[in-house]
Design an enzyme around this catalytic site. Structure first.
Site, mmCIF file in Angstrom:
data_model
loop_
_atom_site.group_PDB
_atom_site.id
_atom_site.type_symbol
_atom_site.label_atom_id
_atom_site.label_comp_id
_atom_site.label_asym_id
_atom_site.label_seq_id
_atom_site.Cartn_x
_atom_site.Cartn_y
_atom_site.Cartn_z
ATOM 1 C CE1 TYR A 1 6.258 -36.925 -39.571
ATOM 2 C CE2 TYR A 1 5.807 -36.046 -41.753
ATOM 3 C CZ TYR A 1 5.659 -35.978 -40.383
ATOM 4 O OH TYR A 1 4.902 -34.956 -39.831
ATOM 5 N N PRO B 1 -6.295 -31.036 -39.083
ATOM 6 C CG PRO B 1 -6.722 -30.315 -41.266
ATOM 7 C CD PRO B 1 -5.636 -30.883 -40.392
ATOM 8 C CG LEU B 2 -9.881 -33.494 -41.894
ATOM 9 C CD1 LEU B 2 -9.882 -34.412 -43.104
ATOM 10 C CD2 LEU B 2 -11.154 -32.680 -41.832
ATOM 11 N NE ARG C 1 -2.920 -37.475 -34.546
ATOM 12 C CZ ARG C 1 -2.963 -36.301 -33.899
ATOM 13 N NH1 ARG C 1 -4.139 -35.831 -33.520
ATOM 14 N NH2 ARG C 1 -1.874 -35.616 -33.649
ATOM 15 N N GLY C 2 -8.627 -37.788 -39.104
ATOM 16 C CA GLY C 2 -9.671 -38.452 -39.861
ATOM 17 C C GLY C 2 -10.982 -38.632 -39.145
#
Length: 324
Positions: A55, A202-203, A205-206
């Protein structure tokens, strides 16, 4: 809320913190805000911090080191390795034992720690038998510099081969209302082996937050992902709007409903929504308080059954690195 990570693993926070977005993956970095967010997670007892050595070329690990200074024992550090980077983005994968042995030493230096709690192979290297890579990781466990071994985006066959060499504590893989591929083979395999699931994105990527209304709202690498492009965007937006309506009835946000759904899929699952802001961290953590009844889950299933989402998870050139 704490959950056991795999049958032989430690107790960790059910909602952890994915730190990738703190290093430029989704918009501008904000180091001060990110450090404050990590420290707030620890204050609230949410100890699972997920990062990777690739990252922003180690920036993310250095950021975490700054945030956990003097608080190392309060943090559970999950570090991925084996994904090389190039100027154009993700590069080839390496599971070579020498690469792993070298990479872990650099991670320890950047994190300013003498051990990593969960060290995870980010992708399966098609050119190196997974047994050889896991053999190198098991050496690190024997030396005490790694406590638990994880895999990411691996097929059920690779998971079984790896587990035959050394106990695998966790599988990190994308799992959400939008991404349920693992339910057919991978999830049954890890449950048979007693391996915990670390569900990332879980979202989606928003997108499941309901905050994006047009493709133009995405100014980062999400604009290159098929699910967020053109006709796919608007088809998927209709699904999110239905989830948003249900979340209003449950007196929670769409994000909280989506995270609660993941947690409701089994006590062996933890999830790591990413954010660099305290506001969203606290919102995500509050998902633990959302109780989904059997009827709620049936309603969600009717709205968003497996496979209904339009578009693939990644551009085609990255899809072949999954489920190896």
């Amino acid at each position: 809320m704490k959950r056991k990570l795999g049958k032989n693993g430690p107790m960790v926070s059910a909602v952890g913190l994915g730190c990738m977005g703190m290093s430029g993956a989704y918009g501008q970095s904000d180091d001060a805000g990110s450090v404050a967010t990590i420290q707030r997670a620890l204050e609230l007892g949410h100890n699972f911090l997920d990062t990777a050595d690739y990252y922003l070329a180690g920036h993310n690990e250095q950021l975490i080191a700054q945030a956990i200074k003097g608080k190392r024992e309060s943090a559970f550090l999950s570090v991925k390795t084996g994904q090389l980077v190039s100027p154009s983005g993700p590069g080839p994968v390496s599971g070579h034992p020498d690469y792993i042995r070298n990479a872990v030493m650099h991670s320890l230096q950047r994190l300013k720690t003498d051990y990593i709690d969960l060290y995870t192979l980010a992708r399966i290297d098609p050119n190196i038998p997974v047994e050889e890579t896991i053999g190198a990781l098991s050496e690190l466990v024997a030396k005490g510099i790694v406590r638990y071994i994880g895999l990411s985006e691996a097929s059920s066959a690779s998971i079984k081969k790896a587990a035959a060499v050394h106990p695998i504590t966790a599988l990190q893989i994308e799992y959400s209302l939008w991404t349920r591929d693992i339910e057919a083979e991978v999830l049954p395999a890890i449950r048979e082996l007693g391996i915990g699931l670390v569900a990332y994105a879980p979202l989606s990527r928003g997108f499941l937050s309901g905050e994006f209304k047009t493709p133009d709202d995405l100014k980062d690498n999400r604009m290159h992902m098929p699910r967020y492009q053109g006709e796919n965007f608007y088809k998927n937006l209709q699904l999110v709007e239905k989830i948003s309506t249900l979340s209003t009835e449950k007196n929670c946000t769409p994000s909280q409903l989506a995270i609660a759904w993941v947690l409701a899929q089994g006590e062996d699952i933890i999830t790591i929504p990413g954010t660099k802001r305290i506001k969203y961290l606290e919102e995500n953590i509050a998902s633990e308080n959302v109780q989904l009844t059997k009827e709620d889950l049936e309603t969600i299933e009717a709205i968003m059954p497996a496979g209904i989402v339009s578009g693939s998870r990644y551009p085609e050139r990255f899809m072949n690195t999954l489920n190896r």
